[in-house]
Write a protein that holds these residues in place. Structure first.
Motif, mmCIF file in Angstrom:
data_model
loop_
_atom_site.group_PDB
_atom_site.id
_atom_site.type_symbol
_atom_site.label_atom_id
_atom_site.label_comp_id
_atom_site.label_asym_id
_atom_site.label_seq_id
_atom_site.Cartn_x
_atom_site.Cartn_y
_atom_site.Cartn_z
ATOM 1 N N ALA A 157 20.645 -74.965 -76.266
ATOM 2 C CA ALA A 157 20.598 -74.058 -74.410
ATOM 3 C C ALA A 157 19.344 -73.288 -74.209
ATOM 4 C CB ALA A 157 21.649 -73.413 -74.970
ATOM 5 N N ILE A 158 18.621 -73.115 -75.416
ATOM 6 C CA ILE A 158 17.225 -72.126 -75.256
ATOM 7 C C ILE A 158 16.324 -73.263 -74.958
ATOM 8 C CG2 ILE A 158 15.339 -70.696 -76.572
ATOM 9 C CD1 ILE A 158 17.819 -69.525 -77.564
ATOM 10 N N GLU A 159 16.022 -74.375 -75.008
ATOM 11 C CA GLU A 159 15.150 -75.742 -75.255
ATOM 12 C C GLU A 159 15.067 -75.709 -73.517
ATOM 13 O OE1 GLU A 159 14.377 -76.763 -79.361
ATOM 14 O OE2 GLU A 159 15.302 -77.890 -77.999
ATOM 15 N N THR A 160 16.537 -76.515 -73.133
ATOM 16 C CA THR A 160 16.940 -76.301 -72.279
ATOM 17 C C THR A 160 16.403 -75.330 -71.219
ATOM 18 O OG1 THR A 160 19.031 -77.850 -72.976
ATOM 19 C CG2 THR A 160 18.365 -77.446 -70.193
ATOM 20 N N ALA A 161 16.806 -74.425 -71.236
ATOM 21 C CA ALA A 161 16.307 -73.299 -69.738
ATOM 22 C C ALA A 161 15.498 -73.096 -69.877
ATOM 23 C CB ALA A 161 17.276 -71.982 -70.483
ATOM 24 N N ILE A 162 14.656 -72.744 -70.884
ATOM 25 C CA ILE A 162 13.280 -72.774 -70.645
ATOM 26 C C ILE A 162 12.065 -74.142 -69.932
ATOM 27 C CG2 ILE A 162 11.185 -72.351 -72.026
ATOM 28 C CD1 ILE A 162 12.651 -69.875 -72.229
ATOM 29 N N ALA A 163 12.382 -75.030 -70.553
ATOM 30 C CA ALA A 163 11.818 -76.599 -69.892
ATOM 31 C C ALA A 163 11.907 -76.894 -68.811
ATOM 32 C CB ALA A 163 12.775 -77.874 -70.847
ATOM 33 N N GLY A 164 13.926 -76.099 -68.454
ATOM 34 C CA GLY A 164 13.966 -76.390 -66.311
ATOM 35 C C GLY A 164 12.790 -75.476 -66.010
ATOM 36 N N ALA A 165 12.047 -74.434 -66.453
ATOM 37 C CA ALA A 165 11.399 -73.562 -65.573
ATOM 38 C C ALA A 165 10.080 -74.292 -65.916
ATOM 39 C CB ALA A 165 11.169 -72.221 -65.936
ATOM 40 N N GLY A 166 10.087 -75.354 -66.714
ATOM 41 C CA GLY A 166 8.578 -75.793 -66.428
ATOM 42 C C GLY A 166 7.771 -75.633 -68.631
ATOM 43 N N GLY A 167 8.747 -74.408 -68.874
ATOM 44 C CA GLY A 167 7.581 -74.300 -70.192
ATOM 45 C C GLY A 167 7.998 -74.957 -71.688
ATOM 46 N N THR B 42 6.104 -71.336 -74.078
ATOM 47 C CA THR B 42 4.543 -71.388 -73.864
ATOM 48 C C THR B 42 4.963 -71.890 -72.615
ATOM 49 O OG1 THR B 42 4.246 -73.563 -74.741
ATOM 50 C CG2 THR B 42 3.592 -71.568 -76.115
ATOM 51 N N GLY B 43 3.802 -71.820 -71.575
ATOM 52 C CA GLY B 43 3.874 -72.265 -70.579
ATOM 53 C C GLY B 43 4.021 -71.699 -69.437
ATOM 54 N N LEU B 44 4.949 -70.447 -69.618
ATOM 55 C CA LEU B 44 5.885 -69.008 -68.378
ATOM 56 C C LEU B 44 5.014 -67.905 -68.803
ATOM 57 C CD1 LEU B 44 9.684 -70.325 -69.271
ATOM 58 C CD2 LEU B 44 7.463 -71.244 -67.719
ATOM 59 N N ASP B 45 5.248 -67.781 -67.781
ATOM 60 C CA ASP B 45 5.323 -66.063 -67.675
ATOM 61 C C ASP B 45 5.849 -65.490 -68.516
ATOM 62 O OD1 ASP B 45 6.941 -64.373 -65.870
ATOM 63 O OD2 ASP B 45 5.860 -65.889 -64.394
ATOM 64 N N ALA B 46 6.163 -63.990 -69.249
ATOM 65 C CA ALA B 46 6.904 -63.452 -69.925
ATOM 66 C C ALA B 46 7.893 -63.221 -69.185
ATOM 67 C CB ALA B 46 6.343 -61.870 -70.090
ATOM 68 N N GLU B 47 8.231 -62.358 -68.149
ATOM 69 C CA GLU B 47 9.024 -62.621 -66.926
ATOM 70 C C GLU B 47 10.447 -63.574 -66.821
ATOM 71 O OE1 GLU B 47 12.490 -60.252 -64.693
ATOM 72 O OE2 GLU B 47 10.471 -59.396 -66.195
ATOM 73 N N THR B 48 9.895 -64.532 -66.391
ATOM 74 C CA THR B 48 10.061 -65.365 -66.303
ATOM 75 C C THR B 48 11.240 -66.357 -67.836
ATOM 76 O OG1 THR B 48 8.536 -66.207 -64.411
ATOM 77 C CG2 THR B 48 10.008 -68.262 -65.718
ATOM 78 N N ALA B 49 10.328 -65.832 -68.650
ATOM 79 C CA ALA B 49 11.036 -66.489 -69.622
ATOM 80 C C ALA B 49 12.031 -65.350 -70.399
ATOM 81 C CB ALA B 49 9.215 -66.601 -70.848
ATOM 82 N N ARG B 50 11.289 -64.724 -70.017
ATOM 83 C CA ARG B 50 12.844 -63.850 -70.278
ATOM 84 C C ARG B 50 14.609 -63.763 -69.598
ATOM 85 N NH1 ARG B 50 10.906 -58.368 -70.172
ATOM 86 N NH2 ARG B 50 11.582 -58.221 -68.234
ATOM 87 N N SER B 51 13.643 -63.913 -68.056
ATOM 88 C CA SER B 51 15.348 -64.206 -67.415
ATOM 89 C C SER B 51 15.606 -65.542 -67.908
ATOM 90 C CB SER B 51 14.153 -64.752 -65.928
ATOM 91 O OG SER B 51 15.482 -64.797 -65.076
ATOM 92 N N ARG B 52 14.889 -66.396 -67.848
ATOM 93 C CA ARG B 52 15.859 -68.234 -68.189
ATOM 94 C C ARG B 52 16.546 -67.389 -69.367
ATOM 95 N NH1 ARG B 52 15.988 -71.414 -64.016
ATOM 96 N NH2 ARG B 52 16.345 -73.060 -65.675
ATOM 97 N N LEU B 53 16.136 -66.706 -70.523
ATOM 98 C CA LEU B 53 16.756 -67.146 -71.527
ATOM 99 C C LEU B 53 18.171 -66.168 -70.935
ATOM 100 C CD1 LEU B 53 14.078 -66.172 -74.384
ATOM 101 C CD2 LEU B 53 14.777 -68.263 -74.228
ATOM 102 N N GLN B 54 17.931 -65.515 -70.913
ATOM 103 C CA GLN B 54 18.691 -64.537 -70.201
ATOM 104 C C GLN B 54 20.058 -65.015 -69.223
ATOM 105 O OE1 GLN B 54 17.346 -60.907 -68.664
ATOM 106 N NE2 GLN B 54 17.043 -59.514 -69.780
ATOM 107 N N GLU B 55 19.667 -65.987 -68.733
ATOM 108 C CA GLU B 55 20.488 -66.750 -67.792
ATOM 109 C C GLU B 55 20.974 -67.675 -68.363
ATOM 110 O OE1 GLU B 55 18.453 -68.928 -64.664
ATOM 111 O OE2 GLU B 55 17.670 -66.391 -63.508
#
Length: 64
Positions: free
Chosen positions: A16-26, A40-53
């Motif tokens: 789930a985590i790998e899919t969430a991060i990959a979905g944003a291009g990271g 890697t490949g995402l800013d901290a806020e986007t990464a945290r947001s994707r993990l929370q989602e």
């Protein structure tokens, strides 16, 4: 950046985590034993947001 993800417990969580991060291009490297995710490949806020989602409670690892 590295996040501590204490509520990550199994292979499903890892996927789930790998899919969430990959979905944003990271990319996510998941260490289930350490309960850490390196993003890697995402800013901290986007990464945290994707993990929370994806349903997790990430917190940045200081000094990492």
């Amino acid at each position: 950046m590295i996040f501590a993800v204490p509520d990550m417990t199994c292979g499903h969580c890892k996927a789930a985590i790998e899919t969430a991060i990959a979905g944003a291009g990271g990319q996510a490297q998941v260490d289930l034993a350490a309960k850490r995710v390196t993003v890697t490949g995402l800013d901290a806020e986007t990464a945290r947001s994707r993990l929370q989602e994806a349903g997790f409670t990430p917190s940045p690892v200081e000094g990492a």
